[in-house]
Design a protein around this motif. Structure first.
Motif, mmCIF file in Angstrom:
data_model
loop_
_atom_site.group_PDB
_atom_site.id
_atom_site.type_symbol
_atom_site.label_atom_id
_atom_site.label_comp_id
_atom_site.label_asym_id
_atom_site.label_seq_id
_atom_site.Cartn_x
_atom_site.Cartn_y
_atom_site.Cartn_z
ATOM 1 N N SER A 104 17.595 28.682 58.705
ATOM 2 C CA SER A 104 17.563 27.236 58.950
ATOM 3 C C SER A 104 18.155 26.454 57.780
ATOM 4 O O SER A 104 18.760 25.400 57.975
ATOM 5 N N PHE A 105 17.981 26.968 56.575
ATOM 6 C CA PHE A 105 18.366 26.217 55.386
ATOM 7 C C PHE A 105 19.668 26.679 54.746
ATOM 8 O O PHE A 105 20.379 25.873 54.137
ATOM 9 N N VAL A 187 15.282 23.447 48.028
ATOM 10 C CA VAL A 187 14.188 23.736 48.950
ATOM 11 C C VAL A 187 13.377 24.915 48.409
ATOM 12 O O VAL A 187 13.925 25.915 47.943
ATOM 13 N N ASP A 208 7.742 23.285 49.736
ATOM 14 C CA ASP A 208 8.157 22.637 50.977
ATOM 15 C C ASP A 208 7.702 23.386 52.226
ATOM 16 O O ASP A 208 7.367 22.758 53.236
ATOM 17 N N THR A 231 4.655 23.430 57.040
ATOM 18 C CA THR A 231 5.681 22.695 56.307
ATOM 19 C C THR A 231 5.295 21.242 56.093
ATOM 20 O O THR A 231 4.327 20.729 56.677
ATOM 21 N N GLN A 234 9.097 16.479 56.254
ATOM 22 C CA GLN A 234 10.555 16.454 56.169
ATOM 23 C C GLN A 234 11.211 17.612 56.909
ATOM 24 O O GLN A 234 12.280 17.439 57.518
ATOM 25 N N TYR A 235 10.579 18.758 56.884
ATOM 26 C CA TYR A 235 11.232 19.955 57.421
ATOM 27 C C TYR A 235 10.638 20.457 58.728
ATOM 28 O O TYR A 235 11.116 21.443 59.294
#
Length: 394
Positions: A104-105, A187, A208, A231, A234-235
């Motif tokens: 995802s990141f 992150v 995070d 989480t 934000q995420y």
């Protein structure tokens, strides 16, 4: 004999209260959430059908089961409460939760920093599959995580910590990591499986995303393969979209096993920690044992960092003996009727597995290592069985 110390810093508080005070939402008349065995909800018209297919942010039912079911909603609600996060997500395994978060990141050209003693399948995934995408990784020791300015580059976008880490239990000073990463927009992800949410809440220290292999302590009975992600706000939505798009959803039966396991988590963890203390004390004094590896013990390299974050340990530790012949090792393992030879850990049955020490572990030459996960069997019986079996290795 070294004593197991208590943390000097407030932790998760009373374990029993953390679980028994979990909110039950709208299920006040029933002790458990229902398991609905379905693939798709049934819709009243085409407009509802279209809305259901686009429901990626968990509105009302009916929905397609990959978007969630009542029991997955319930278990995610409980994990959010325990980890003190914004929201939680469930995946089909702990490893699926980890790989989903990473994908995802991370993007081609990115670089990540990761615990050197990380769970071996994660290392394999990073080195084999992420590297094919042009994503690089640098593996750091717990000490190197306190010197991040030496390792962060312009393309470092993510820090992944497993603490205490697999088998040798390196403990990372996560507050230092989080503060450094926040200033640079990096992150931070943490595998919190060892601790459970009852012993540590990484989000409170600025991380995070928190991941659990819920197949271990959280479900607690070695009968479910499931992972969880908790989480910050934000995420949450981006991670949920990815899980839905990739099909990494958890099943209803596994989610229900996890939900039931959470109710006894504090009781199991307390009992397992107490037995583990007795076993590590016995092994420390046993003539066949060369080393006991646990961050709870003062001899561990990261013991002081451990005391910063933890009030107690759990039921996992390792020990080393002078390297025996394979035949001696096999006889030793056969003598352990109540220690199952199994990779899994965190369940109600005690398990043992031999492992190879990493090259960087000091004073490990000529030693053979074993990892133990303590179940809920009677302590005296486990101590007698293990102590007697170890005589085969002298």
């Amino acid at each position: 004999m070294p004593a197991i110390s208590k943390s000097t810093r407030p932790g998760a508080g009373n374990l029993k209260d953390r679980v028994t005070k979990m909110p039950h939402g709208e299920r006040e008349h029933f002790p458990h959430p229902p398991i609905f065995r379905f693939t798709s909800g049934i819709y009243s018209d085409c407009n509802e059908l279209k809305a259901g297919a686009q429901d990626v942010l968990k509105s009302d039912y009916p929905r397609y089961s990959r978007f969630g079911t009542p029991v997955t909603d319930a278990v995610e609600h409980e994990l959010t409460h325990l980890e003190r996060g914004y929201g939680s997500l469930s995946a089909c395994s702990g490893l699926a939760a980890i790989t989903s978060v990473l994908l995802s990141f991370l993007r081609p050209g990115d670089r990540m920093l990761i615990t050197r003693s990380v769970y071996e399948p994660v290392r394999r995934y990073v080195m084999t599959y992420l590297s094919r995408l042009g994503i690089s990784a640098t593996f750091l020791s717990s000490r190197e995580f306190t010197q991040l300015e030496r390792y962060v580059t312009e393309n470092t976008t993510l820090i992944y910590v497993e603490s205490p880490s697999s088998n040798v239990f390196e403990v990372t000073d996560i507050e230092v990591v989080a503060q450094f990463a926040k200033l640079r927009g990096i992150v931070t992800i943490m595998d919190n499986t060892w601790s459970t949410p009852l012993l540590l809440n990484p989000l409170r220290y600025g991380f995070d995303v928190v991941i659990h292999s819920a197949s271990k302590y959280l479900s607690g009975h070695s009968d479910a393969i499931i992972g969880t992600i908790t989480t910050t706000e934000q995420y949450y939505n981006p991670l949920r979209r990815y899980l839905i798009a990739s099909g990494m959803c958890a099943g209803g039966e596994e989610s229900f096993s996890l939900y039931k396991g959470l109710k006894t988590l504090a009781l199991r963890l307390t009992a397992q920690q107490k037995t583990t203390q007795g076993l590590t004390e016995m092994l420390t004094a046993h003539p066949a044992v060369r080393r006991v590896v646990s961050p709870v013990l003062p001899a561990h390299t990261d013991h002081e960092v451990f005391r910063k974050y933890y009030q107690q340990g759990n039921g996992i530790f390792s020990f080393a003996v002078t390297k025996p012949k394979d035949s001696q090792r096999d006889v030793f393992l056969r003598r352990l009727a109540h220690f199952k030879l199994a990779y899994g850990w965190g369940g109600t049955e005690s398990c043992i597995i031999p492992f190879s020490a990493p090259d960087w572990l000091p004073e490990s030459d000529g030693l053979s290592f074993f990892r133990i996960s303590v179940g809920i069997e009677e302590e005296g019986m486990l101590k007698t069985e293990l102590s007697t079996a170890l005589l085969e290795l002298m």
